[in-house]
Design an enzyme around this catalytic site. Structure first.
Site, mmCIF file in Angstrom:
data_model
loop_
_atom_site.group_PDB
_atom_site.id
_atom_site.type_symbol
_atom_site.label_atom_id
_atom_site.label_comp_id
_atom_site.label_asym_id
_atom_site.label_seq_id
_atom_site.Cartn_x
_atom_site.Cartn_y
_atom_site.Cartn_z
ATOM 1 C CE LYS A 68 28.653 29.842 37.751
ATOM 2 N NZ LYS A 68 27.353 29.825 38.445
ATOM 3 N NE ARG A 70 30.556 30.215 43.165
ATOM 4 C CZ ARG A 70 30.433 29.345 42.160
ATOM 5 N NH1 ARG A 70 31.449 29.067 41.406
ATOM 6 N NH2 ARG A 70 29.270 28.763 41.937
ATOM 7 N NE ARG A 90 23.378 21.060 38.864
ATOM 8 C CZ ARG A 90 24.184 22.103 38.922
ATOM 9 N NH1 ARG A 90 24.818 22.493 37.836
ATOM 10 N NH2 ARG A 90 24.364 22.762 40.041
ATOM 11 N NE ARG A 126 26.677 20.227 41.834
ATOM 12 C CZ ARG A 126 27.010 21.340 41.205
ATOM 13 N NH1 ARG A 126 27.276 21.304 39.912
ATOM 14 N NH2 ARG A 126 27.078 22.477 41.849
ATOM 15 N NE ARG A 161 24.824 25.832 44.990
ATOM 16 C CZ ARG A 161 24.371 24.956 44.101
ATOM 17 N NH1 ARG A 161 23.483 24.040 44.456
ATOM 18 N NH2 ARG A 161 24.796 24.999 42.857
HETATM 19 P P1 B4P Z 1 24.906 24.723 35.090
HETATM 20 O O1 B4P Z 1 25.453 25.225 33.796
HETATM 21 O O2 B4P Z 1 25.412 23.385 35.504
HETATM 22 O O3 B4P Z 1 25.078 25.696 36.311
HETATM 23 P P2 B4P Z 1 26.318 26.464 36.906
HETATM 24 O O4 B4P Z 1 25.915 27.890 36.847
HETATM 25 O O5 B4P Z 1 27.593 26.084 36.204
HETATM 26 O O6 B4P Z 1 26.402 25.810 38.352
HETATM 27 P P3 B4P Z 1 26.855 26.147 39.842
HETATM 28 O O7 B4P Z 1 27.116 27.599 40.077
HETATM 29 O O8 B4P Z 1 25.790 25.493 40.652
HETATM 30 O O9 B4P Z 1 28.124 25.272 40.113
HETATM 31 P P4 B4P Z 1 29.676 25.413 40.433
HETATM 32 O O10 B4P Z 1 30.191 24.080 40.041
HETATM 33 O O11 B4P Z 1 30.300 26.604 39.791
HETATM 34 O O12 B4P Z 1 23.309 24.708 34.938
HETATM 35 C C1 B4P Z 1 22.471 24.253 35.968
HETATM 36 C C2 B4P Z 1 21.330 23.411 35.395
HETATM 37 O O13 B4P Z 1 20.513 24.180 34.517
HETATM 38 C C3 B4P Z 1 21.818 22.211 34.595
HETATM 39 O O14 B4P Z 1 21.053 21.088 34.954
HETATM 40 C C4 B4P Z 1 21.567 22.604 33.136
HETATM 41 O O15 B4P Z 1 21.222 21.494 32.325
HETATM 42 C C5 B4P Z 1 20.366 23.545 33.260
HETATM 43 N N1 B4P Z 1 20.365 24.593 32.235
HETATM 44 C C6 B4P Z 1 21.441 25.297 31.798
HETATM 45 N N2 B4P Z 1 21.062 26.191 30.852
HETATM 46 C C7 B4P Z 1 19.692 26.071 30.724
HETATM 47 C C8 B4P Z 1 18.696 26.720 29.918
HETATM 48 N N3 B4P Z 1 19.019 27.664 29.041
HETATM 49 N N4 B4P Z 1 17.404 26.352 30.071
HETATM 50 C C9 B4P Z 1 17.064 25.373 30.945
HETATM 51 N N5 B4P Z 1 17.961 24.709 31.731
HETATM 52 C C10 B4P Z 1 19.259 25.042 31.607
HETATM 53 O O16 B4P Z 1 29.826 25.626 42.027
HETATM 54 C C11 B4P Z 1 29.456 24.694 43.008
HETATM 55 C C12 B4P Z 1 30.005 25.085 44.405
HETATM 56 O O17 B4P Z 1 31.466 25.012 44.417
HETATM 57 C C13 B4P Z 1 29.744 26.501 44.934
HETATM 58 O O18 B4P Z 1 28.468 26.629 45.539
HETATM 59 C C14 B4P Z 1 30.920 26.706 45.956
HETATM 60 O O19 B4P Z 1 30.640 26.097 47.185
HETATM 61 C C15 B4P Z 1 32.078 25.977 45.303
HETATM 62 N N6 B4P Z 1 32.919 26.901 44.501
HETATM 63 C C16 B4P Z 1 33.071 26.850 43.146
HETATM 64 N N7 B4P Z 1 33.884 27.841 42.728
HETATM 65 C C17 B4P Z 1 34.257 28.545 43.842
HETATM 66 C C18 B4P Z 1 35.067 29.700 44.059
HETATM 67 N N8 B4P Z 1 35.641 30.348 43.019
HETATM 68 N N9 B4P Z 1 35.222 30.166 45.321
HETATM 69 C C19 B4P Z 1 34.641 29.537 46.349
HETATM 70 N N10 B4P Z 1 33.851 28.439 46.220
HETATM 71 C C20 B4P Z 1 33.656 27.942 44.986
#
Ligand code: B4P
Length: 191
Positions: free
Chosen positions: A14, A89, A128, A134, A145
């Site tokens: 994302k 979420r 990551r 993190r 998660r």
């Molecule tokens: P990212 O792109 O970083 O992953 P994400 O889906 O954005 O992350 P996440 O859901 O963990 O985090 P968030 O901050 O929203 O990709 C992950 C990894 O994969 C990276 O290292 C990237 O380089 C790699 N990658 C990406 N694309 C790739 C590909 N095509 N091939 C190979 N590798 C690839 O949330 C964190 C926490 O915050 C939650 O658990 C929750 O506790 C809280 N939170 C956030 N929003 C909330 C909400 N609305 N309500 C309640 N809690 C919330």
């Protein structure tokens, strides 16, 4: 306004795709995860509260995140549109987002759901964790998660499918290949 939700399990890409979308379409990026991590780093009351949930892989309570978003949308009502990354979420968050946008005569136009198998998600997040440090990127928290995602977040797919705005995209492949697939969906909507 063009309001896009980037949806998917933790590690589905994302954040990665949102950054590219911001550059391509000039939309305002809202990552609730990033905002919460900044609050934690600054040691604010909100940050301390959020940390207690995030470090265990749980969601921060709806009322806190919704209030945070309400202020943010009001402050940025002049923008071309938003990319909501990691919000909503839960179904109550989805309902709240529609309510908040409707105050400005807007709604969610497109929800891109990035589909990635669990083993790949775990692999990405462990990798990551080695670089980012993190606190939620360790095996135990990653598994928690994922459970939270299937229990509390994935019901939103039906919520948006019923509204006709959900598009499921394969989130496996190179970052650029996935971006091209997302771009196609957006361009179909705006041209
Ligand atoms: P990212 O792109 O970083 O992953 P994400 O889906 O954005 O992350 P996440 O859901 O963990 O985090 P968030 O901050 O929203 O990709 C992950 C990894 O994969 C990276 O290292 C990237 O380089 C790699 N990658 C990406 N694309 C790739 C590909 N095509 N091939 C190979 N590798 C690839 O949330 C964190 C926490 O915050 C939650 O658990 C929750 O506790 C809280 N939170 C956030 N929003 C909330 C909400 N609305 N309500 C309640 N809690 C919330």
């Amino acid at each position: 306004m063009l309001n896009i939700v980037i949806f998917g399990a933790p590690g589905s890409g994302k954040g990665t795709q949102s950054e590219k979308l911001v550059q391509r379409y000039g939309l305002h990026h809202v990552s609730t995860g990033e905002i919460l991590r900044e609050e934690i780093a600054s040691g604010t009351d909100l940050g301390n509260l959020a940390d207690a949930y995030m470090s265990k892989g749980e969601l921060v309570p709806d009322c806190i995140v919704i209030e945070m978003l309400d202020g943010l949308i009001r402050k940025n009502s002049h923008v071309k549109g938003f990319i909501f990354d990691g919000f909503p979420r839960t179904v109550p968050q989805g309902e709240a987002l529609s309510r908040m946008l409707s105050k400005h005569g807007e709604d969610v136009n497109l929800v891109i759901s990035l589909e990635v198998a669990d083993e790949e998600l775990i692999d990405r997040l462990l990798k990551r964790g080695q670089i980012s440090g993190r606190s939620d990127d360790n095996r135990e928290t990653i598994e928690a998660r994922l459970q939270v995602y299937y229990r509390q977040t994935s019901p939103l797919k039906d919520f948006y499918r019923e509204r006709g705005v959900l598009r499921e995209i394969m989130g496996v492949g190179t970052i650029d290949e996935i971006f091209i697939a997302i771009e196609k969906e957006i361009d179909r909507l705006i041209t």
